[in-house]
Design a protein around this motif. Structure first.
Motif, short mmCIF file in Angstrom:
data_model
loop_
_atom_site.label_atom_id
_atom_site.label_comp_id
_atom_site.label_asym_id
_atom_site.label_seq_id
_atom_site.Cartn_x
_atom_site.Cartn_y
_atom_site.Cartn_z
N VAL A 1 3.15 11.02 -6.82
CA VAL A 1 3.97 11.20 -7.90
C VAL A 1 2.89 11.00 -9.18
CG1 VAL A 1 5.29 10.56 -9.72
CG2 VAL A 1 5.64 10.49 -7.06
N LEU A 2 1.44 10.51 -9.50
CA LEU A 2 1.47 10.78 -10.62
C LEU A 2 -0.22 11.22 -10.42
CD1 LEU A 2 1.72 7.04 -12.35
CD2 LEU A 2 2.48 8.79 -12.21
N ASP A 3 -0.51 11.93 -9.39
CA ASP A 3 -1.97 12.21 -9.35
C ASP A 3 -2.61 11.98 -9.45
OD1 ASP A 3 -2.89 14.53 -7.81
OD2 ASP A 3 -3.53 15.77 -9.83
N CYS A 4 -2.77 10.74 -8.46
CA CYS A 4 -4.04 10.01 -9.29
C CYS A 4 -4.44 9.26 -8.18
CB CYS A 4 -3.70 9.09 -10.48
SG CYS A 4 -2.41 7.36 -9.61
N PHE B 1 0.76 -1.23 0.11
CA PHE B 1 -0.07 -0.08 0.39
C PHE B 1 0.54 1.58 0.17
CE2 PHE B 1 -3.59 -2.37 2.03
CZ PHE B 1 -4.59 -2.69 0.73
N ASN B 2 1.88 1.50 0.43
CA ASN B 2 2.83 2.86 1.04
C ASN B 2 3.58 2.58 -1.33
OD1 ASN B 2 4.91 0.31 0.72
ND2 ASN B 2 5.78 1.11 2.22
N THR B 3 3.67 1.73 -0.81
CA THR B 3 4.04 2.51 -2.59
C THR B 3 3.17 2.21 -3.68
OG1 THR B 3 5.47 -0.16 -2.35
CG2 THR B 3 5.18 1.13 -4.99
N LEU B 4 2.00 2.24 -3.76
CA LEU B 4 0.52 2.41 -4.33
C LEU B 4 0.34 4.08 -4.18
CD1 LEU B 4 -1.56 2.07 -6.21
CD2 LEU B 4 -3.12 0.45 -3.85
N ALA B 5 0.54 3.70 -2.54
CA ALA B 5 0.31 5.63 -2.53
C ALA B 5 1.34 6.60 -2.42
CB ALA B 5 0.14 5.66 -0.96
#
Length: 73
Positions: free
Chosen positions: A54-57, A45-49
């Motif tokens: 970064v991608l503002d999504c 989850f921290n990687t996904l966050a």
């Protein structure tokens, strides 16, 4: 139901290279490549966050649940 990774689409929309994303979120280019191709069994989850930051999504912009028959198409 299968989870399809749409990271390539979001990267293209943001005009960002996978190399730049890897550098900004602090993971290897190889791991980003595995994510892009959907060849991973999970993601922290921290990687996904960090990717979303970064991608503002939102996570739903990157991951999509599709019926098994549609995932192959």
């Amino acid at each position: 139901m299968e989870i399809v990774v749409r990271l390539d689409v979001v990267l293209a929309l943001r005009k960002m290279k996978a190399r730049d994303l890897a550098e900004q979120i602090g993971i290897s280019e190889q791991n980003v490549s595995l994510l892009r191709t959907g060849k991973v069994k999970g993601i922290r989850f921290n990687t996904l966050a960090r990717i979303c930051e970064v991608l503002d999504c939102q996570p739903g912009d990157i991951l999509e649940a599709v019926p098994a028959q549609d995932a192959k198409a």
